[in-house]
Design a protein around this motif. Structure first.
Motif, PDB file in Angstrom:
ATOM      1  N   LEU A   1       0.831  -1.209   0.000  1.00  0.00           N
ATOM      2  CA  LEU A   1       0.000   0.000   0.000  1.00  0.00           C
ATOM      3  C   LEU A   1       0.863   1.256   0.000  1.00  0.00           C
ATOM      4  N   THR A   2       1.975   1.203   0.718  1.00  0.00           N
ATOM      5  CA  THR A   2       2.891   2.339   0.730  1.00  0.00           C
ATOM      6  C   THR A   2       3.476   2.577  -0.653  1.00  0.00           C
ATOM      7  N   ALA A   3       3.893   1.489  -1.313  1.00  0.00           N
ATOM      8  CA  ALA A   3       4.458   1.627  -2.653  1.00  0.00           C
ATOM      9  C   ALA A   3       3.438   2.187  -3.637  1.00  0.00           C
ATOM     10  N   LEU A   4       2.171   1.846  -3.432  1.00  0.00           N
ATOM     11  CA  LEU A   4       1.111   2.329  -4.317  1.00  0.00           C
ATOM     12  C   LEU A   4       0.635   3.734  -3.948  1.00  0.00           C
ATOM     13  N   GLY A   5       1.016   4.216  -2.765  1.00  0.00           N
ATOM     14  CA  GLY A   5       0.451   5.473  -2.286  1.00  0.00           C
ATOM     15  C   GLY A   5      -1.034   5.364  -2.035  1.00  0.00           C
ATOM     16  N   ALA A   6      -1.468   4.187  -1.590  1.00  0.00           N
ATOM     17  CA  ALA A   6      -2.898   3.886  -1.476  1.00  0.00           C
ATOM     18  C   ALA A   6      -3.430   4.338  -0.121  1.00  0.00           C
ATOM     19  N   ARG A   7      -3.700   5.632  -0.025  1.00  0.00           N
ATOM     20  CA  ARG A   7      -4.275   6.216   1.183  1.00  0.00           C
ATOM     21  C   ARG A   7      -5.738   6.592   0.934  1.00  0.00           C
ATOM     22  N   ILE A   8      -6.538   6.522   1.988  1.00  0.00           N
ATOM     23  CA  ILE A   8      -7.910   7.039   1.906  1.00  0.00           C
ATOM     24  C   ILE A   8      -7.861   8.552   2.058  1.00  0.00           C
ATOM     25  N   ALA A   9      -8.608   9.258   1.238  1.00  0.00           N
ATOM     26  CA  ALA A   9      -8.693  10.706   1.384  1.00  0.00           C
ATOM     27  C   ALA A   9      -9.239  11.048   2.766  1.00  0.00           C
ATOM     28  N   VAL A  10      -8.695  12.098   3.382  1.00  0.00           N
ATOM     29  CA  VAL A  10      -9.047  12.433   4.771  1.00  0.00           C
ATOM     30  C   VAL A  10     -10.552  12.629   4.958  1.00  0.00           C
ATOM     31  N   PRO A  11     -11.251  13.386   4.101  1.00  0.00           N
ATOM     32  CA  PRO A  11     -12.703  13.515   4.318  1.00  0.00           C
ATOM     33  C   PRO A  11     -13.433  12.179   4.214  1.00  0.00           C
ATOM     34  N   VAL A  12     -13.020  11.328   3.272  1.00  0.00           N
ATOM     35  CA  VAL A  12     -13.654  10.017   3.137  1.00  0.00           C
ATOM     36  C   VAL A  12     -13.355   9.160   4.363  1.00  0.00           C
ATOM     37  N   ALA A  13     -12.132   9.246   4.884  1.00  0.00           N
ATOM     38  CA  ALA A  13     -11.784   8.484   6.089  1.00  0.00           C
ATOM     39  C   ALA A  13     -12.647   8.906   7.266  1.00  0.00           C
ATOM     40  N   ALA A  14     -12.927  10.197   7.374  1.00  0.00           N
ATOM     41  CA  ALA A  14     -13.799  10.665   8.459  1.00  0.00           C
ATOM     42  C   ALA A  14     -15.195  10.075   8.321  1.00  0.00           C
ATOM     43  N   ALA A  15     -15.725  10.080   7.087  1.00  0.00           N
ATOM     44  CA  ALA A  15     -17.046   9.491   6.862  1.00  0.00           C
ATOM     45  C   ALA A  15     -17.025   7.993   7.102  1.00  0.00           C
ATOM     46  N   ALA A  16     -15.932   7.331   6.711  1.00  0.00           N
ATOM     47  CA  ALA A  16     -15.829   5.879   6.919  1.00  0.00           C
ATOM     48  C   ALA A  16     -15.817   5.537   8.399  1.00  0.00           C
ATOM     49  N   GLY A  17     -15.064   6.297   9.186  1.00  0.00           N
ATOM     50  CA  GLY A  17     -15.038   6.039  10.625  1.00  0.00           C
ATOM     51  C   GLY A  17     -16.397   6.238  11.261  1.00  0.00           C
ATOM     52  N   TYR A  18     -17.083   7.280  10.845  1.00  0.00           N
ATOM     53  CA  TYR A  18     -18.441   7.529  11.357  1.00  0.00           C
ATOM     54  C   TYR A  18     -19.367   6.369  10.989  1.00  0.00           C
ATOM     55  N   ALA A  19     -19.304   5.918   9.737  1.00  0.00           N
ATOM     56  CA  ALA A  19     -20.193   4.845   9.292  1.00  0.00           C
ATOM     57  C   ALA A  19     -19.872   3.532   9.994  1.00  0.00           C
ATOM     58  N   LEU A  20     -18.580   3.228  10.184  1.00  0.00           N
ATOM     59  CA  LEU A  20     -18.194   1.979  10.849  1.00  0.00           C
ATOM     60  C   LEU A  20     -18.615   1.949  12.315  1.00  0.00           C
ATOM     61  N   ASP A  21     -18.760   3.109  12.930  1.00  0.00           N
ATOM     62  CA  ASP A  21     -19.268   3.152  14.314  1.00  0.00           C
ATOM     63  C   ASP A  21     -20.752   2.794  14.380  1.00  0.00           C
ATOM     64  N   GLU A  22     -21.434   2.837  13.236  1.00  0.00           N
ATOM     65  CA  GLU A  22     -22.837   2.440  13.104  1.00  0.00           C
ATOM     66  C   GLU A  22     -23.772   3.188  14.054  1.00  0.00           C
ATOM     67  N   PRO A  23     -23.778   4.510  13.990  1.00  0.00           N
ATOM     68  CA  PRO A  23     -24.766   5.271  14.764  1.00  0.00           C
ATOM     69  C   PRO A  23     -26.154   5.050  14.175  1.00  0.00           C
ATOM     70  N   PRO A  24     -27.208   5.424  14.914  1.00  0.00           N
ATOM     71  CA  PRO A  24     -28.575   5.154  14.443  1.00  0.00           C
ATOM     72  C   PRO A  24     -28.883   5.645  13.033  1.00  0.00           C
TER      73      PRO A  24
END
Length: 418
Positions: free
Chosen positions: A251-274
């Motif tokens: 992943l490092t060699a590919l530069g395969a990072r999640i964009a920061v805004p998408v990562a924030a949304a992903a963390g929120y969704a994975l927490d599974e709020p109502p």
């Protein structure tokens, strides 16, 4: 969708995307993403601690206790699968996948110069190879000098929309681990099971935790497909830690990072709020109803299809109409894809894009395009207690039924006198 080489249809290099839910983005997700849009920092490769903790909670709630050192995040499951394939099979090993399988699995083996051997699935479900066919394929590949080392499978499947029964999964996992294979379980669709109380979904990681890596693309049930994010869960034992480290290197060699805004949304969704869980449950109910109606249309027209059990799609076999389709110049899955895409006005990718035989007349039909043409119509579907009775959904289903009925009626007209 890019067409294959018209001269003999050539190898399929481009597959269709995951079936989208067709719905407006959840406002709470939009708010989280917008709040993070002003940040200039980058997510670390593999994911920041907050995102990894959210993924741990997601899996722990599903009976797979997980700690952050077992998790890696990337910009979608395809990037994670590429890194896993490179780590597990990039040194000359071979990859096994079911036939059919998700369109994005096999290309990553080919990118690395490795063949992907397709293993037949049983009649009742897709996504998980028949255990006896798996053993025979492993034996044959080894006899030809190959080194099968990785099996990719899915319990809740794209393209067949089925859920593999636990007894089949257990037999296949036992056969695979006895042969020394590492399993990658694509669980993108596990949270889209239409009737969870009628279907038992087990993860291979529950059966053999030391030999199974789980990959989930959040576009399955948590994020819009245009916000690429995926997470992988590695075994806790030492080989799993080594694999985790190798995947992070790739992943490092590919530069395969999640964009920061998408990562924030992903963390929120994975927490599974109502708001997330309520939207997911409503979306699953909606697509289950539409998929059942589309399945009925396929069967009534004389086609074959397993009843859809998960996801936002179904897999139709129009082989019984082969003679009629031949009269219209349809001789294989690419021709059928072209015909139905034109007549339906929506993508109908042929089975060859999922590793199925080119000569088999199979297509994947998505339910998202049947929900309407505007955000307002699609939102109305989500809120309606009877979405199949909405005029725009009725029109879409009538159009699907009409196209399929025309094939059936034409087939009857072309039957020779008895």
């Amino acid at each position: 969708m890019r067409r294959t080489d018209p001269q003999g249809h050539g190898p399929v290099r481009y597959g269709p995307p995951l079936p989208a839910d067709g719905l407006p983005v959840l406002p709470e997700l939009t708010a989280v993403l917008a709040a993070a849009a002003g940040r200039a920092d980058a997510q670390p490769v593999g994911g920041a601690p907050a995102l990894l903790e959210a993924a741990c909670g997601y899996w722990t709630r599903r009976g797979l206790p997980t700690v952050p050192d077992q998790v890696a995040a990337g910009p979608g499951a395809p990037a994670l699968l590429l890194a896993l394939t490179a780590a597990l099979a990039g040194d000359g090993a071979d990859v096994l996948v079911p036939r059919p399988c998700a369109a994005w699995w096999a290309p990553y083996a080919r990118v690395l110069g490795r063949p992907a051997y397709h293993v037949p699935t049983p009649a009742e479900s897709g996504g998980v190879p028949d255990p006896y066919a798996l053993l025979e394929t492993v034996r044959r590949v080894r006899a030809e000098g190959g080194d099968p080392r990785l099996l990719v499978l899915s319990v809740a499947d794209d393209p067949t929309a089925t859920v593999a029964p636990p007894e089949l999964l257990h037999e296949t996992v036992e056969a695979a681990t006895a042969e020394g294979l590492h399993l990658v379980s694509d669980e993108t669709w596990r949270d889209t099971v239409h009737h969870p109380h009628d279907t038992v979904l087990l993860s291979p990681a529950e059966m053999w935790p030391d030999r199974v890596t789980v990959v989930t693309d959040l576009a399955g049930s948590l994020l819009p497909p245009g916000w690429p994010a995926g997470v992988a869960r590695f075994p806790a034992a030492e080989p799993g830690r080594q694999l985790h480290a190798r995947v992070l290197d790739v992943l490092t060699a590919l530069g395969a990072r999640i964009a920061v805004p998408v990562a924030a949304a992903a963390g929120y969704a994975l927490d599974e709020p109502p708001p997330v869980t309520e939207r997911r449950e409503a979306t699953v109910r909606l697509h289950a109803r539409v998929a059942a109606a589309a399945h009925a249309a396929v069967v009534a027209a004389g086609g074959l299809a397993r009843p859809p059990q998960a996801g936002r799609h179904l897999y139709a076999d129009l082989g019984p109409l082969r003679e009629l389709l031949a009269e219209q110049g349809v001789g294989d899955a690419q021709d059928l894809e072209d015909l139905l895409t034109a007549r339906l006005g929506m993508p109908a990718p042929g089975g060859h894009r999922f590793g199925d035989d080119l000569g088999a007349l199979r297509v994947r039909l998505a339910t998202g395009p049947l929900l309407g043409g505007t955000d307002e119509e699609r939102a109305e579907c989500l809120a309606s207690p009877a979405p199949l009775e909405l005029p725009h959904v009725q029109r879409a289903l009538i159009s699907l039924t009409s196209v399929l009925d025309d094939l059936r009626d034409d087939a009857q007209r072309w039957e020779p006198p008895r």
